[in-house]
Design a protein around this motif. Structure first.
Motif, PDB file in Angstrom:
ATOM      1  N   THR A 152       0.847  -1.192   0.000  1.00  0.00           N
ATOM      2  CA  THR A 152       0.000   0.000   0.000  1.00  0.00           C
ATOM      3  C   THR A 152       0.881   1.240   0.000  1.00  0.00           C
ATOM      4  OG1 THR A 152      -1.691  -1.202   1.225  1.00  0.00           O
ATOM      5  CG2 THR A 152      -1.856   1.198   1.218  1.00  0.00           C
ATOM      6  N   PHE A 153       0.529   2.189  -0.874  1.00  0.00           N
ATOM      7  CA  PHE A 153       1.318   3.411  -0.996  1.00  0.00           C
ATOM      8  C   PHE A 153       0.400   4.586  -1.271  1.00  0.00           C
ATOM      9  CE2 PHE A 153       1.062   1.234  -4.993  1.00  0.00           C
ATOM     10  CZ  PHE A 153       0.835   2.208  -5.943  1.00  0.00           C
ATOM     11  N   GLU A 154       0.911   5.776  -0.997  1.00  0.00           N
ATOM     12  CA  GLU A 154       0.126   6.991  -1.180  1.00  0.00           C
ATOM     13  C   GLU A 154       0.135   7.435  -2.633  1.00  0.00           C
ATOM     14  OE1 GLU A 154      -0.256  11.530   0.605  1.00  0.00           O
ATOM     15  OE2 GLU A 154       1.268  10.186   1.395  1.00  0.00           O
ATOM     16  N   VAL A 155      -1.027   7.811  -3.128  1.00  0.00           N
ATOM     17  CA  VAL A 155      -1.128   8.409  -4.456  1.00  0.00           C
ATOM     18  C   VAL A 155      -0.773   9.875  -4.281  1.00  0.00           C
ATOM     19  CG1 VAL A 155      -2.673   8.971  -6.369  1.00  0.00           C
ATOM     20  CG2 VAL A 155      -2.917   6.789  -5.161  1.00  0.00           C
ATOM     21  N   MET A 156       0.287  10.285  -4.928  1.00  0.00           N
ATOM     22  CA  MET A 156       0.779  11.643  -4.762  1.00  0.00           C
ATOM     23  C   MET A 156      -0.137  12.640  -5.468  1.00  0.00           C
ATOM     24  SD  MET A 156       3.061  10.760  -2.865  1.00  0.00           S
ATOM     25  CE  MET A 156       4.422  11.768  -2.444  1.00  0.00           C
ATOM     26  N   PRO A 157      -0.349  13.801  -4.852  1.00  0.00           N
ATOM     27  CA  PRO A 157      -1.191  14.812  -5.492  1.00  0.00           C
ATOM     28  C   PRO A 157      -0.514  15.344  -6.755  1.00  0.00           C
ATOM     29  CG  PRO A 157      -0.176  15.681  -3.504  1.00  0.00           C
ATOM     30  CD  PRO A 157       0.187  14.234  -3.580  1.00  0.00           C
ATOM     31  N   PRO A 158      -1.309  15.775  -7.731  1.00  0.00           N
ATOM     32  CA  PRO A 158      -0.712  16.306  -8.961  1.00  0.00           C
ATOM     33  C   PRO A 158       0.061  17.588  -8.679  1.00  0.00           C
ATOM     34  CG  PRO A 158      -3.088  16.614  -8.973  1.00  0.00           C
ATOM     35  CD  PRO A 158      -2.755  15.817  -7.753  1.00  0.00           C
ATOM     36  N   LYS A 159       1.091  17.793  -9.458  1.00  0.00           N
ATOM     37  CA  LYS A 159       1.878  19.025  -9.354  1.00  0.00           C
ATOM     38  C   LYS A 159       1.040  20.193  -9.870  1.00  0.00           C
ATOM     39  CE  LYS A 159       6.107  16.518 -10.271  1.00  0.00           C
ATOM     40  NZ  LYS A 159       7.128  16.250 -11.266  1.00  0.00           N
ATOM     41  N   ALA A 160       1.363  21.384  -9.439  1.00  0.00           N
ATOM     42  CA  ALA A 160       0.607  22.578  -9.838  1.00  0.00           C
ATOM     43  C   ALA A 160       0.585  22.744 -11.355  1.00  0.00           C
ATOM     44  CB  ALA A 160       1.187  23.815  -9.176  1.00  0.00           C
ATOM     45  N   ASP A 161       1.720  22.510 -12.023  1.00  0.00           N
ATOM     46  CA  ASP A 161       1.760  22.682 -13.474  1.00  0.00           C
ATOM     47  C   ASP A 161       0.947  21.600 -14.189  1.00  0.00           C
ATOM     48  OD1 ASP A 161       3.733  20.872 -12.623  1.00  0.00           O
ATOM     49  OD2 ASP A 161       4.941  21.195 -14.423  1.00  0.00           O
ATOM     50  N   ASP A 162       0.840  20.393 -13.606  1.00  0.00           N
ATOM     51  CA  ASP A 162      -0.002  19.346 -14.179  1.00  0.00           C
ATOM     52  C   ASP A 162      -1.472  19.735 -14.091  1.00  0.00           C
ATOM     53  OD1 ASP A 162       2.224  17.831 -14.734  1.00  0.00           O
ATOM     54  OD2 ASP A 162       2.009  16.524 -12.984  1.00  0.00           O
TER      55      ASP A 162
END
Length: 80
Positions: free
Chosen positions: A62-72
C-alpha cells in the motif's frame, strides 16, 4: 486527506521468508513514493530433492497516491 493505492506482488528468496519480504519492500520502494505498508497474504516454498529451494511471499503493498503538481493541474484545466 491522503489517497492510498494497493498492489499485489510476489517475491522470492533462497534465504528466508524475511529476506523475500525485505527484497519486495526494497524493490517496490524504489519504484513508488510513499510506501506505507506491506501485508503478507501468503507464504509458501518450492521444494527440490526434499529441501526448500525458494521461499515465496505474496504481498499487498500500500502506498500513497501523490497529489498532482501545480503545473499538471494547469495543463488539465487548460485542455477543458
Amino acid at each position: 486527506m491522503a489517497i492510498m493505492k494497493s498492489e499485489q506482488i510476489m517475491s522470492e528468496s533462497t534465504k528466508s521468508f524475511e529476506d523475500a519480504i525485505q527484497t519486495a519492500v526494497t524493490r517496490f520502494d524504489a519504484t513508488v513514493k510513499g510506501l506505507a505498508s506491506a501485508y503478507v497474504n501468503e507464504m509458501y516454498t518450492t521444494i527440490k530433492n526434499g529441501k526448500i529451494e525458494k521461499y515465496r511471499v505474496n504481498l499487498q503493498m500500500t502506498f500513497e497516491v501523490m497529489p498532482p503538481k501545480a503545473d499538471d493541474k494547469a495543463k488539465r484545466t487548460k485542455k477543458k
